[in-house]
Design a protein around this motif. Structure first.
Motif, short mmCIF file in Angstrom:
data_model
loop_
_atom_site.label_atom_id
_atom_site.label_comp_id
_atom_site.label_asym_id
_atom_site.label_seq_id
_atom_site.Cartn_x
_atom_site.Cartn_y
_atom_site.Cartn_z
N GLU A 28 -8.61 -20.09 6.34
CA GLU A 28 -9.55 -18.96 6.42
C GLU A 28 -8.88 -17.70 6.97
O GLU A 28 -9.43 -16.60 6.84
CB GLU A 28 -10.79 -19.34 7.24
N HIS A 29 -7.70 -17.86 7.60
CA HIS A 29 -6.94 -16.70 8.06
C HIS A 29 -5.87 -16.28 7.04
O HIS A 29 -5.03 -15.42 7.34
CB HIS A 29 -6.27 -17.00 9.40
N GLY A 30 -5.86 -16.95 5.89
CA GLY A 30 -4.86 -16.63 4.87
C GLY A 30 -3.49 -17.23 5.16
O GLY A 30 -2.48 -16.75 4.65
N LEU A 31 -3.47 -18.31 5.96
CA LEU A 31 -2.19 -18.88 6.40
C LEU A 31 -2.01 -20.32 5.94
O LEU A 31 -2.98 -21.05 5.70
CB LEU A 31 -2.12 -18.85 7.94
N ILE A 32 -0.74 -20.72 5.81
CA ILE A 32 -0.38 -22.10 5.50
C ILE A 32 0.63 -22.53 6.57
O ILE A 32 1.49 -21.75 6.97
CB ILE A 32 0.20 -22.20 4.07
N ALA A 33 0.49 -23.77 7.07
CA ALA A 33 1.39 -24.25 8.12
C ALA A 33 2.75 -24.59 7.53
O ALA A 33 2.84 -25.04 6.38
CB ALA A 33 0.79 -25.48 8.80
N CYS A 34 3.79 -24.39 8.32
CA CYS A 34 5.16 -24.64 7.87
C CYS A 34 5.96 -25.32 8.98
O CYS A 34 6.10 -24.78 10.07
CB CYS A 34 5.83 -23.31 7.50
N VAL A 35 6.48 -26.52 8.67
CA VAL A 35 7.38 -27.20 9.62
C VAL A 35 8.81 -26.94 9.17
O VAL A 35 9.12 -27.01 7.98
CB VAL A 35 7.06 -28.69 9.72
N THR A 36 9.66 -26.60 10.13
CA THR A 36 11.03 -26.24 9.84
C THR A 36 11.97 -27.18 10.56
O THR A 36 11.89 -27.33 11.78
CB THR A 36 11.28 -24.78 10.26
N THR A 37 12.85 -27.84 9.78
CA THR A 37 13.80 -28.78 10.37
C THR A 37 15.22 -28.28 10.13
O THR A 37 15.48 -27.52 9.20
CB THR A 37 13.66 -30.20 9.77
N GLU A 63 15.52 -17.07 2.55
CA GLU A 63 15.55 -16.95 4.02
C GLU A 63 14.12 -17.08 4.54
O GLU A 63 13.19 -16.51 3.96
CB GLU A 63 16.15 -15.61 4.45
N ALA A 64 13.96 -17.82 5.64
CA ALA A 64 12.61 -18.12 6.13
C ALA A 64 11.90 -16.87 6.63
O ALA A 64 12.43 -16.12 7.46
CB ALA A 64 12.68 -19.16 7.24
N HIS A 65 10.71 -16.65 6.11
CA HIS A 65 9.79 -15.61 6.58
C HIS A 65 8.50 -16.29 7.03
O HIS A 65 8.04 -17.23 6.39
CB HIS A 65 9.46 -14.62 5.47
N TYR A 66 7.94 -15.82 8.12
CA TYR A 66 6.69 -16.37 8.64
C TYR A 66 5.71 -15.22 8.86
O TYR A 66 6.06 -14.04 8.81
CB TYR A 66 6.93 -17.09 9.97
N TRP A 67 4.46 -15.62 9.18
CA TRP A 67 3.49 -14.66 9.70
C TRP A 67 3.39 -14.90 11.19
O TRP A 67 3.10 -16.02 11.62
CB TRP A 67 2.12 -14.84 9.05
N SER A 68 3.70 -13.89 11.99
CA SER A 68 3.59 -14.04 13.43
C SER A 68 2.13 -13.86 13.84
O SER A 68 1.58 -12.77 13.71
CB SER A 68 4.46 -13.00 14.15
N ARG A 69 1.52 -14.96 14.31
CA ARG A 69 0.12 -14.87 14.73
C ARG A 69 -0.03 -14.06 16.01
O ARG A 69 -1.02 -13.38 16.21
CB ARG A 69 -0.47 -16.28 14.91
N SER A 70 0.98 -14.13 16.90
CA SER A 70 0.85 -13.38 18.16
C SER A 70 1.06 -11.89 17.93
O SER A 70 0.40 -11.07 18.56
CB SER A 70 1.83 -13.91 19.20
N ARG A 71 1.96 -11.54 17.00
CA ARG A 71 2.22 -10.11 16.76
C ARG A 71 1.48 -9.58 15.54
O ARG A 71 1.50 -8.38 15.28
CB ARG A 71 3.73 -9.88 16.61
N GLN A 72 0.84 -10.50 14.78
CA GLN A 72 0.08 -10.11 13.58
C GLN A 72 0.92 -9.27 12.64
O GLN A 72 0.53 -8.18 12.21
CB GLN A 72 -1.21 -9.36 13.98
N MET A 73 2.09 -9.82 12.31
CA MET A 73 2.96 -9.11 11.36
C MET A 73 3.87 -10.09 10.65
O MET A 73 4.11 -11.19 11.13
CB MET A 73 3.79 -8.03 12.07
N LEU A 74 4.37 -9.66 9.48
CA LEU A 74 5.35 -10.44 8.75
C LEU A 74 6.60 -10.55 9.62
O LEU A 74 7.01 -9.58 10.26
CB LEU A 74 5.70 -9.76 7.42
N TRP A 75 7.21 -11.72 9.62
CA TRP A 75 8.28 -12.01 10.57
C TRP A 75 9.45 -12.62 9.82
O TRP A 75 9.38 -13.77 9.39
CB TRP A 75 7.69 -12.96 11.62
#
Lengths: 158, 158
Positions: A28-37, A63-75
Motif C-alpha cells: 500500500e506504500h508502493g514498496l516491495i521488500a528486498c533481501v540482499t546477500t 546496481e542496487a537501488h532502494y527506497w529509503s523509508r527514513s529519508r523518503q527518497m530513492l537511494w
C-alpha cells in the motif's frame, strides 16, 4: 533513464507463480521488500525496500537501488559511502512480492553502523531467549562509519 | 506458552543499534519482516512476516512461526506440510526491524509451489531485463504441492 522495464498486469495465480512474466506486487506504500546477500559469502547483508523506480533502476543498471523509508527518497546504495552493490543475480519470489539480490560489495561490508552485515546480533532460542538479551556475532566493525558517512543523519528511527 | 520473552522499550538509537537489549520494531500492522535461509545451503528460502506472538514462539520453541498475511493467522510453518523449520540461528538487524532465521528443513524445500526456495525465478539485469521476462533457476519441483498441501487454499493474492 530513457529505457523502461515492462511490468505485466497480475491476472491469474498461475501466471504469477508459474509464468515467465514479471508482475511485481507493491504494497500500500508502493514498496516491495528486498533481501540482499553477499554473492561471495552468502551472508544476509540487509533487508531493504524498493519502489517501482528503484526496482527498474536496479534491473537496468545492475546496481542496487532502494527506497529509503527514513529519508523518503530513492537511494542508490553506495552513492555516499562508495560501497556500491553490484548485482550478480536478481530473483523474485513465488507471488512476486519480494526480491532477492546477490551482490558484490567492496569488503563485503554494507551496514551503516560499520559492521559487514546489518544482522550482527543474535537472539538465543529456547529458555535462554526469554530475557531478550542480544549476542554480538561480529566482534569488530569492518569500517569506521564516521569516516565513510561523515555527518549524514542516522537512518534508524525509534 | 506460559513463558514470555522480554521486549525492551526503544529509548535511544545507541541502545537499539549498539546494545544488548532486544527491542524489536513492528510496523503499523504489528509485523516485522523475516528472511529465512537454509542453514545447509545458504539459499534464501522465503521472506515472511512475524507479529510479536510469532517472534516470541519462534524464540521459545526454536521452530519458525510467522504471521500469515493472506490467512490473517499465526502460522507454525510445517504444521500442514511437515516441513517444519528448525532454527539454527536467529538474528536481528541494526535498527531491529528485520529478522534473519537460518533453518534446517527436511529436503531443504519450503515453497508452497513445490520448489526448494520461493525465489526460483530470476530477472536478467541490463538491457536484457527490460522485457520483464523471468528465467526459471530451479529446473524441477522438489515435491508435489498437491500431495503435501492437499486442498489448502493457495496463499498467493493477486
Amino acid at each position: 533513464m530513457t529505457q523502461d522495464v515492462h511490468f505485466f498486469s497480475r491476472l491469474t495465480i498461475e501466471q504469477v507463480e508459474e509464468g515467465h512474466e514479471l508482475a511485481p506486487k507493491f504494497d500500500e506504500h508502493g514498496l516491495i521488500a528486498c533481501v540482499t546477500t553477499s554473492a561471495s559469502t552468502g551472508e544476509v547483508l540487509m533487508l531493504g525496500y524498493m519502489n517501482a523506480e528503484a526496482l527498474k533502476k536496479t534491473i537496468l543498471t545492475g546496481e542496487a537501488h532502494y527506497w529509503s523509508r527514513s529519508r523518503q527518497m530513492l537511494w542508490h546504495k553506495g552513492a555516499t559511502s562508495g560501497l556500491v552493490q553490484k548485482v550478480k543475480e536478481l530473483r523474485i519470489d513465488d507471488d512476486q512480492d519480494a526480491i532477492w539480490l546477490r551482490v558484490d560489495i567492496p569488503g563485503d561490508a554494507s551496514c551503516h553502523v560499520g559492521y559487514r552485515s546489518c544482522f550482527y546480533r543474535s537472539i538465543p532460542t529456547g529458555d535462554e531467549g526469554a530475557a531478550g538479551e542480544l549476542h554480538f556475532e561480529e566482534q569488530a566493525k569492518a569500517f569506521d562509519p564516521k569516516k565513510i558517512y561523515g555527518d549524514a543523519p542516522n537512518p534508524t528511527k525509534l
